[in-house]
Design an enzyme around this catalytic site. Structure first.
Site, PDB file in Angstrom:
ATOM      1  N   GLU A 125      16.684 -29.318 -52.285  1.00 35.96           N
ATOM      2  CA  GLU A 125      17.707 -28.169 -51.866  1.00 35.96           C
ATOM      3  C   GLU A 125      18.843 -28.531 -52.836  1.00 35.96           C
ATOM      4  O   GLU A 125      19.445 -27.807 -53.168  1.00 35.96           O
ATOM      5  CB  GLU A 125      18.038 -27.954 -50.470  1.00 35.96           C
ATOM      6  CG  GLU A 125      16.915 -27.641 -49.641  1.00 35.96           C
ATOM      7  CD  GLU A 125      17.218 -27.615 -48.081  1.00 35.96           C
ATOM      8  OE1 GLU A 125      17.694 -28.736 -47.528  1.00 35.96           O
ATOM      9  OE2 GLU A 125      17.380 -26.551 -47.451  1.00 35.96           O
ATOM     10  N   GLU A 145       9.617 -29.896 -44.204  1.00 39.80           N
ATOM     11  CA  GLU A 145      10.316 -29.402 -42.978  1.00 39.80           C
ATOM     12  C   GLU A 145       9.152 -28.738 -42.236  1.00 39.80           C
ATOM     13  O   GLU A 145       9.350 -28.729 -40.968  1.00 39.80           O
ATOM     14  CB  GLU A 145      11.158 -28.266 -43.569  1.00 39.80           C
ATOM     15  CG  GLU A 145      12.554 -28.791 -43.820  1.00 39.80           C
ATOM     16  CD  GLU A 145      12.671 -29.102 -45.315  1.00 39.80           C
ATOM     17  OE1 GLU A 145      11.462 -29.210 -45.844  1.00 39.80           O
ATOM     18  OE2 GLU A 145      13.664 -29.088 -46.065  1.00 39.80           O
TER      19      GLU A 145
HETATM   20  C1  1HE Z   1      13.689 -42.571 -44.652  1.00 41.17           C
HETATM   21  C2  1HE Z   1      13.702 -41.148 -45.349  1.00 41.17           C
HETATM   22  C3  1HE Z   1      14.027 -40.006 -44.681  1.00 41.17           C
HETATM   23  C4  1HE Z   1      12.531 -42.573 -46.404  1.00 41.17           C
HETATM   24  N1  1HE Z   1      14.748 -40.253 -43.351  1.00 41.17           N
HETATM   25  N2  1HE Z   1      14.625 -42.511 -43.650  1.00 41.17           N
HETATM   26  N3  1HE Z   1      12.094 -35.893 -45.623  1.00 41.17           N
HETATM   27  C5  1HE Z   1      10.644 -36.231 -45.433  1.00 41.17           C
HETATM   28  O1  1HE Z   1      10.103 -35.843 -44.685  1.00 41.17           O
HETATM   29  C6  1HE Z   1      10.361 -37.501 -46.342  1.00 41.17           C
HETATM   30  C7  1HE Z   1      10.206 -38.503 -45.804  1.00 41.17           C
HETATM   31  N4  1HE Z   1       9.905 -39.728 -46.603  1.00 41.17           N
HETATM   32  C8  1HE Z   1       8.698 -40.033 -47.505  1.00 41.17           C
HETATM   33  O2  1HE Z   1       7.853 -39.270 -47.490  1.00 41.17           O
HETATM   34  C9  1HE Z   1       8.719 -41.170 -48.070  1.00 41.17           C
HETATM   35  O3  1HE Z   1       9.909 -42.112 -47.699  1.00 41.17           O
HETATM   36  C10 1HE Z   1       8.834 -40.948 -49.795  1.00 41.17           C
HETATM   37  C11 1HE Z   1       7.727 -39.977 -50.224  1.00 41.17           C
HETATM   38  C12 1HE Z   1      10.176 -40.302 -49.890  1.00 41.17           C
HETATM   39  C13 1HE Z   1       9.215 -42.412 -50.326  1.00 41.17           C
HETATM   40  O4  1HE Z   1       7.709 -43.157 -50.204  1.00 41.17           O
HETATM   41  P1  1HE Z   1       7.939 -44.859 -50.184  1.00 41.17           P
HETATM   42  O5  1HE Z   1       6.672 -45.157 -49.851  1.00 41.17           O
HETATM   43  O6  1HE Z   1       8.610 -45.047 -51.720  1.00 41.17           O
HETATM   44  O7  1HE Z   1       9.252 -45.044 -49.234  1.00 41.17           O
HETATM   45  P2  1HE Z   1       9.177 -45.572 -47.625  1.00 41.17           P
HETATM   46  O8  1HE Z   1       8.294 -46.807 -47.319  1.00 41.17           O
HETATM   47  O9  1HE Z   1       8.216 -44.379 -46.995  1.00 41.17           O
HETATM   48  O10 1HE Z   1      10.562 -45.409 -47.053  1.00 41.17           O
HETATM   49  C14 1HE Z   1      11.245 -46.463 -47.199  1.00 41.17           C
HETATM   50  C15 1HE Z   1      12.483 -46.593 -46.283  1.00 41.17           C
HETATM   51  O11 1HE Z   1      13.301 -45.383 -46.244  1.00 41.17           O
HETATM   52  C16 1HE Z   1      11.850 -46.788 -44.924  1.00 41.17           C
HETATM   53  O12 1HE Z   1      12.858 -47.342 -44.003  1.00 41.17           O
HETATM   54  P3  1HE Z   1      12.778 -48.830 -43.784  1.00 41.17           P
HETATM   55  O13 1HE Z   1      13.756 -49.104 -42.800  1.00 41.17           O
HETATM   56  O14 1HE Z   1      11.310 -48.756 -43.094  1.00 41.17           O
HETATM   57  O15 1HE Z   1      12.510 -49.836 -45.021  1.00 41.17           O
HETATM   58  C17 1HE Z   1      11.785 -45.172 -44.579  1.00 41.17           C
HETATM   59  O16 1HE Z   1      11.869 -44.912 -43.312  1.00 41.17           O
HETATM   60  C18 1HE Z   1      13.245 -44.707 -45.184  1.00 41.17           C
HETATM   61  N5  1HE Z   1      13.226 -43.336 -45.507  1.00 41.17           N
HETATM   62  N6  1HE Z   1      12.728 -41.334 -46.384  1.00 41.17           N
HETATM   63  C19 1HE Z   1      15.060 -41.158 -42.981  1.00 41.17           C
HETATM   64  N7  1HE Z   1      13.905 -38.652 -45.127  1.00 41.17           N
HETATM   65  C20 1HE Z   1      19.458 -30.036 -44.334  1.00 41.17           C
HETATM   66  S1  1HE Z   1      17.858 -29.813 -43.734  1.00 41.17           S
HETATM   67  C21 1HE Z   1      16.905 -30.928 -44.851  1.00 41.17           C
HETATM   68  C22 1HE Z   1      15.576 -31.078 -44.041  1.00 41.17           C
HETATM   69  C23 1HE Z   1      14.923 -31.950 -44.862  1.00 41.17           C
HETATM   70  O17 1HE Z   1      15.228 -32.699 -45.868  1.00 41.17           O
HETATM   71  S2  1HE Z   1      13.336 -32.461 -44.078  1.00 41.17           S
HETATM   72  C24 1HE Z   1      12.419 -33.519 -45.106  1.00 41.17           C
HETATM   73  C25 1HE Z   1      12.834 -34.829 -44.931  1.00 41.17           C
END
Ligand code: 1HE
Length: 276
Positions: A125, A145
């Site tokens: 977005e 989402e």
């Molecule tokens: C996060 C987030 C997040 C990572 N919120 N903490 N977005 C998503 O559904 C995408 C979710 N994220 C992923 O699918 C993956 O993290 C990635 C593909 C982006 C990256 O993968 P990777 O292997 O490089 O990293 P990771 O090990 O998954 O994440 C590293 C850290 O970032 C980890 O935290 P930690 O404390 O365990 O180190 C993750 O939890 C954290 N992290 N992404 C919170 N999104 C206005 S409305 C909009 C609606 C949306 O955007 S919905 C989509 C949300």
């Protein structure tokens, strides 16, 4: 010295912008989402900082470049923020994203995003609210989402279909389909597709070109073009006639036309790069 080497920290910022790194080089301001440990996921503080930064761009800025630190552009909404919100708070939260991204699309300067790694959910977005998108080969695009049980809330339903069509966005949301960099380029999501690591240089090269345009031309492209696209053809053409005569009447336009007629300005030439 290249433009990339001449960036200096921006001075006199008004607010806490600790999740952004902001640097300026001449007319180009470079903002970087700087939360790589959370894959640049956007929480309430970061959306507020993005909004503040775009309202308060340095006076000398004529174009902005936005990128993400680390291996990903942006993982979208910080999901750890989500669970505690009431419905009413959710609406206000979504509106705060709208305000920030509106400031990007309809702010003072054209904005170029540099996309690499995850460009997902709210990250897509954000990218969709910028005027030009430069993607690196590592970029991948998703709208999880649908899988997370939520809906886009950061203006994606309005902006993403205007780039790739309702049908493609429906597929991404219903099935979780992830587009790779080549698919997204073919779909019109990115304007330029470059090798990994080459995105910022490409964006800075484009930024210098954009900054060299007459300010009123850039204004018309940013402010009039998308609005005309939303009008009926008849109303749009009326607005076009006003906008074009305002732009033409400006001294910058007159000087540029004179320069061409006096053979001081470049001709339109075929691009040597194809699709890059
Ligand atoms: C996060 C987030 C997040 C990572 N919120 N903490 N977005 C998503 O559904 C995408 C979710 N994220 C992923 O699918 C993956 O993290 C990635 C593909 C982006 C990256 O993968 P990777 O292997 O490089 O990293 P990771 O090990 O998954 O994440 C590293 C850290 O970032 C980890 O935290 P930690 O404390 O365990 O180190 C993750 O939890 C954290 N992290 N992404 C919170 N999104 C206005 S409305 C909009 C609606 C949306 O955007 S919905 C989509 C949300």
């Amino acid at each position: 010295m290249t433009l990339r080497d001449s960036f200096q920290p921006a001075q006199g910022l008004l607010a806490d912008l600790s999740m952004l790194s902001i640097r300026v080089a001449g007319p180009v301001v470079h903002l970087q989402l700087n939360r790589p440990d959370k894959r640049n996921a956007i929480n309430d503080a970061l959306i507020a900082q993005i909004h503040t930064a775009f309202v308060n761009l340095p006076a000398e800025a004529r174009v902005a470049v936005i990128s993400g630190a680390g291996d990903h552009f942006c993982a979208g909404l910080d999901l750890s923020d989500l669970s505690e919100r009431s419905v009413a708070e959710g609406i206000l939260h979504s509106r705060s994203w709208h305000a920030a991204f509106e400031q990007i699309q309809f702010g003072r300067v054209p904005v170029i995003s540099v996309l690499h790694g995850a460009v997902v959910g709210g990250g897509l977005e954000l990218a969709s609210s910028t005027h030009l998108r430069v993607a690196e080969a590592s970029a991948f695009y998703g709208l999880p989402e649908g899988q997370r049980g939520i809906f886009v809330g950061g203006s994606g339903s309005a902006r993403i279909p205007r780039l790739i069509g309702v049908a493609r966005m429906t597929d991404m949301m219903l099935t979780g389909r992830v587009l790779d960099a080549a698919e997204a380029q073919a779909a019109g999501l990115s304007n330029y597709l470059v090798a990994d690591g080459a995105g910022l240089d490409k964006a800075f090269e484009l930024a210098v070109k954009v900054a060299g345009n007459a300010p009123l031309s850039n204004f018309a492209v940013m402010q009039a073009l998308p609005r005309i696209a939303d009008l009926s053809q008849s109303d749009g053409l009326f607005v076009e006639s006003l906008m074009s005569s305002i732009a033409q009447g400006d001294e910058a336009a007159k000087e540029r036309v004179r320069a061409f007629l006096e053979k001081r300005a470049g001709k339109v030439a075929k691009s040597v790069e194809q699709g890059a």
